[in-house]
Design a protein around this motif. Structure first.
Motif, PDB file in Angstrom:
ATOM      1  N   ALA A  43       0.726  -3.461  -2.492  1.00 19.69           N
ATOM      2  CA  ALA A  43       1.788  -2.784  -3.244  1.00 19.69           C
ATOM      3  C   ALA A  43       1.251  -2.227  -4.561  1.00 19.69           C
ATOM      4  N   ALA A  44       0.309  -2.934  -5.161  1.00 21.63           N
ATOM      5  CA  ALA A  44      -0.224  -2.519  -6.459  1.00 21.63           C
ATOM      6  C   ALA A  44      -1.334  -1.483  -6.335  1.00 21.63           C
ATOM      7  N   LYS A  45      -1.959  -1.407  -5.149  1.00 23.50           N
ATOM      8  CA  LYS A  45      -3.129  -0.537  -4.980  1.00 23.50           C
ATOM      9  C   LYS A  45      -2.927   0.355  -3.754  1.00 23.50           C
ATOM     10  N   PRO A  46      -2.338   1.522  -3.962  1.00 19.45           N
ATOM     11  CA  PRO A  46      -1.960   2.372  -2.824  1.00 19.45           C
ATOM     12  C   PRO A  46      -3.123   2.870  -1.982  1.00 19.45           C
ATOM     13  N   ASN A  47      -4.351   2.826  -2.491  1.00 20.17           N
ATOM     14  CA  ASN A  47      -5.486   3.266  -1.671  1.00 20.17           C
ATOM     15  C   ASN A  47      -6.037   2.147  -0.792  1.00 20.17           C
ATOM     16  N   TYR A  48      -5.526   0.920  -0.942  1.00 27.72           N
ATOM     17  CA  TYR A  48      -5.916  -0.164  -0.043  1.00 27.72           C
ATOM     18  C   TYR A  48      -5.090  -0.045   1.234  1.00 27.72           C
ATOM     19  N   GLU A  49      -5.772  -0.004   2.359  1.00 33.46           N
ATOM     20  CA  GLU A  49      -5.102   0.186   3.634  1.00 33.46           C
ATOM     21  C   GLU A  49      -4.745  -1.131   4.300  1.00 33.46           C
ATOM     22  N   GLN A  50      -5.620  -2.128   4.193  1.00 31.61           N
ATOM     23  CA  GLN A  50      -5.355  -3.418   4.840  1.00 31.61           C
ATOM     24  C   GLN A  50      -6.245  -4.516   4.286  1.00 31.61           C
ATOM     25  N   PHE A  51      -5.727  -5.742   4.355  1.00 34.41           N
ATOM     26  CA  PHE A  51      -6.469  -6.967   4.068  1.00 34.41           C
ATOM     27  C   PHE A  51      -6.512  -7.785   5.345  1.00 34.41           C
ATOM     28  N   ARG A  52      -7.668  -8.400   5.592  1.00 34.09           N
ATOM     29  CA  ARG A  52      -7.763  -9.246   6.780  1.00 34.09           C
ATOM     30  C   ARG A  52      -8.650 -10.459   6.520  1.00 34.09           C
ATOM     31  N   ILE A  53      -8.321 -11.533   7.231  1.00 35.60           N
ATOM     32  CA  ILE A  53      -9.247 -12.649   7.432  1.00 35.60           C
ATOM     33  C   ILE A  53      -9.622 -12.605   8.909  1.00 35.60           C
ATOM     34  N   ILE A  54     -10.913 -12.526   9.183  1.00 27.36           N
ATOM     35  CA  ILE A  54     -11.392 -12.511  10.570  1.00 27.36           C
ATOM     36  C   ILE A  54     -12.287 -13.727  10.771  1.00 27.36           C
ATOM     37  N   GLY A  55     -11.958 -14.535  11.771  1.00 27.53           N
ATOM     38  CA  GLY A  55     -12.737 -15.734  12.039  1.00 27.53           C
ATOM     39  C   GLY A  55     -13.834 -15.491  13.058  1.00 27.53           C
ATOM     40  N   ALA A  59     -14.367 -17.683  15.453  1.00 28.68           N
ATOM     41  CA  ALA A  59     -13.848 -18.228  16.715  1.00 28.68           C
ATOM     42  C   ALA A  59     -13.115 -17.165  17.532  1.00 28.68           C
ATOM     43  N   ASP A  60     -13.060 -17.403  18.841  1.00 23.39           N
ATOM     44  CA  ASP A  60     -12.310 -16.557  19.773  1.00 23.39           C
ATOM     45  C   ASP A  60     -12.767 -15.104  19.703  1.00 23.39           C
ATOM     46  N   GLY A  61     -14.071 -14.894  19.697  1.00 23.30           N
ATOM     47  CA  GLY A  61     -14.612 -13.537  19.738  1.00 23.30           C
ATOM     48  C   GLY A  61     -14.359 -12.712  18.497  1.00 23.30           C
ATOM     49  N   GLY A  62     -14.275 -13.369  17.345  1.00 25.59           N
ATOM     50  CA  GLY A  62     -14.025 -12.634  16.113  1.00 25.59           C
ATOM     51  C   GLY A  62     -12.596 -12.163  15.987  1.00 25.59           C
ATOM     52  N   ARG A  63     -11.653 -13.032  16.321  1.00 23.43           N
ATOM     53  CA  ARG A  63     -10.240 -12.647  16.262  1.00 23.43           C
ATOM     54  C   ARG A  63      -9.730 -12.708  14.825  1.00 23.43           C
ATOM     55  N   GLU A  64      -8.850 -11.756  14.500  1.00 24.49           N
ATOM     56  CA  GLU A  64      -8.218 -11.763  13.185  1.00 24.49           C
ATOM     57  C   GLU A  64      -7.351 -13.014  13.043  1.00 24.49           C
ATOM     58  N   VAL A  65      -7.467 -13.666  11.905  1.00 18.99           N
ATOM     59  CA  VAL A  65      -6.653 -14.834  11.595  1.00 18.99           C
ATOM     60  C   VAL A  65      -5.399 -14.401  10.836  1.00 18.99           C
ATOM     61  N   LEU A  66      -5.556 -13.396   9.993  1.00 18.26           N
ATOM     62  CA  LEU A  66      -4.441 -12.870   9.199  1.00 18.26           C
ATOM     63  C   LEU A  66      -4.724 -11.413   8.906  1.00 18.26           C
ATOM     64  N   ARG A  67      -3.671 -10.616   9.000  1.00 20.91           N
ATOM     65  CA  ARG A  67      -3.803  -9.182   8.725  1.00 20.91           C
ATOM     66  C   ARG A  67      -2.524  -8.690   8.063  1.00 20.91           C
ATOM     67  N   VAL A  68      -2.684  -8.040   6.920  1.00 21.81           N
ATOM     68  CA  VAL A  68      -1.571  -7.393   6.231  1.00 21.81           C
ATOM     69  C   VAL A  68      -1.978  -5.943   6.017  1.00 21.81           C
ATOM     70  N   ASP A  69      -1.167  -5.011   6.490  1.00 20.02           N
ATOM     71  CA  ASP A  69      -1.558  -3.600   6.435  1.00 20.02           C
ATOM     72  C   ASP A  69      -0.352  -2.709   6.169  1.00 20.02           C
ATOM     73  N   ARG A  70      -0.523  -1.413   6.399  1.00 17.75           N
ATOM     74  CA  ARG A  70       0.542  -0.432   6.159  1.00 17.75           C
ATOM     75  C   ARG A  70       1.048   0.155   7.478  1.00 17.75           C
ATOM     76  N   SER A 127       4.970   1.435   5.499  1.00 24.97           N
ATOM     77  CA  SER A 127       5.355   0.299   4.674  1.00 24.97           C
ATOM     78  C   SER A 127       4.436  -0.891   4.957  1.00 24.97           C
ATOM     79  N   ILE A 128       4.382  -1.814   4.011  1.00 25.10           N
ATOM     80  CA  ILE A 128       3.505  -2.982   4.110  1.00 25.10           C
ATOM     81  C   ILE A 128       4.075  -3.963   5.121  1.00 25.10           C
ATOM     82  N   ARG A 129       3.206  -4.512   5.939  1.00 23.06           N
ATOM     83  CA  ARG A 129       3.647  -5.350   7.051  1.00 23.06           C
ATOM     84  C   ARG A 129       2.648  -6.465   7.300  1.00 23.06           C
ATOM     85  N   VAL A 130       3.155  -7.682   7.487  1.00 23.28           N
ATOM     86  CA  VAL A 130       2.336  -8.797   7.944  1.00 23.28           C
ATOM     87  C   VAL A 130       2.316  -8.717   9.471  1.00 23.28           C
ATOM     88  N   VAL A 131       1.154  -8.519  10.025  1.00 24.74           N
ATOM     89  CA  VAL A 131       1.031  -8.279  11.465  1.00 24.74           C
ATOM     90  C   VAL A 131       1.278  -9.573  12.248  1.00 24.74           C
TER      91      VAL A 131
END
Length: 332
Positions: free
Chosen positions: A109-121, A123-134, A140-144
């Motif tokens: 919300a504070a940085k409009p040029n940021y497209e997404q934040f992720r934690i990727i583990g 385990a499980d073939g490099g699966r995303e653990v958490l993803r928040v994007d637009r 709009s901002i969304r927790v996937v």
């Protein structure tokens, strides 16, 4: 012819000759001064654009390193390894994820040029653990949701970052964003800053990664050059076009093709490849047409080199001197 008439004719001829000589000297003086001044203006403008581009992604480096040490990140690591519940305070993995998702959303919300934040583990073939994007309605901002989290273990940015020692950072090349293995449309140029995550015992866990979108920055660069009657290009370290007056030639390397600076300006491309930088100068394109050109290279995230090149047709540079020349000829 009377003497007075001859004297008058001689005086008129002398005045015309003097005016023509002064005009010619003035033309040559202006001609010698205009070209360096215009080249300096081109260089100053493209340097400003390059520094603005660099500034637009500068924060991602610091933010990726900062989130590497966030309490919620380490809570996710501990609870994941413990089977879902933190043995220290009883916090569940979901609560840690919710807490970090709130922080990621606030950052977006504070940085409009940021497209997404992720934690990727790992385990499980490099699966995303958490993803928040637009990816919400109207960007709009969304927790996937969990069901939409993707496997990224085969991506080069993940493989580079996860192998880094603690405290190091990987900054990717500028490329087109992909979702589910397919290039996103409309095309979205991104740069990624990723830091490795480790458990308290030093065991690798995964990465924290920020995608910075560059479509907006490129749009502003293109518009700024157009207002000056100039053309602007951006290339990576290989000379591939990231930005071009013909958008169809951008990111050809991601789309199964090839389109590089050397295709249009072979001498300029060779000079940049050899020296890494060039002074503003007059350069011929592949067709032999002359342009005033200036190039500035910056390192995005202190790692990834991108060169901006601004060109102005030589006929535009000489427009002022042509006007003086024409007025001189009329005076003569």
């Amino acid at each position: 012819m009377r003497l007075s008439t001859r004297l008058m004719a001689a005086m008129v001829a002398l005045v015309v000759l003097t005016a023509g000589t002064v005009g010619l000297l003035g033309y040559r003086t202006i001609e010698a001064a205009v070209e360096p001044r215009v080249l300096a203006e081109i260089h100053a403008h493209v340097r400003m654009l390059a520094l603005e581009l660099e500034a637009s992604v500068r924060g991602a480096r610091a933010d990726a390193l900062a989130f590497r040490s966030a309490v919620a990140v380490h809570g996710i690591i501990r609870t994941t390894r413990a089977g879902g519940t933190d043995s220290g305070d009883g916090m569940t993995l979901q609560k840690w994820r919710d807490r970090l998702a709130q922080r990621f959303a606030a950052e977006l919300a504070a940085k409009p040029n940021y497209e997404q934040f992720r934690i990727i583990g790992i385990a499980d073939g490099g699966r995303e653990v958490l993803r928040v994007d637009r990816s919400g309605p109207s960007r709009s901002i969304r927790v996937v949701p969990d069901a939409e989290l993707q496997h990224k273990g085969d991506r080069d940015y993940f493989q580079r970052a996860v192998r880094l020692p603690p405290g190091e950072l990987d900054v990717s090349d500028v490329e087109l964003n992909q979702e589910h293995g397919v290039i996103e449309t409309p095309h979205l140029p991104v740069l990624r800053a990723a830091a490795p995550l480790h458990a308290d015992d030093g065991e690798p866990f995964g990465i924290v990664i920020i995608n910075v979108e560059l479509r907006s920055a490129f749009h502003e660069i293109r518009a700024s050059a157009a207002r000056r009657g100039a053309r602007i290009f951006a290339v990576n370290a290989r000379g591939d076009y990231l930005l071009h007056p013909d958008a169809g030639r951008e990111f050809a390397f991601d789309l199964g093709g090839r389109s590089r600076l050397e295709d249009d300006f072979p001498r300029l491309a060779a000079a940049l490849a050899t020296a890494g930088s060039v002074e503003p100068h007059i350069v011929a394109d592949r067709a032999g047409v002359l342009h005033g050109a200036a190039a500035v290279t910056v390192r995005l995230g202190q790692r990834t080199p991108v060169t901006l090149i601004e060109t102005v047709p030589y006929v535009q540079i000489t427009a002022a001197t042509s006007a003086v020349r024409n007025s001189t000829l009329l005076a003569g």
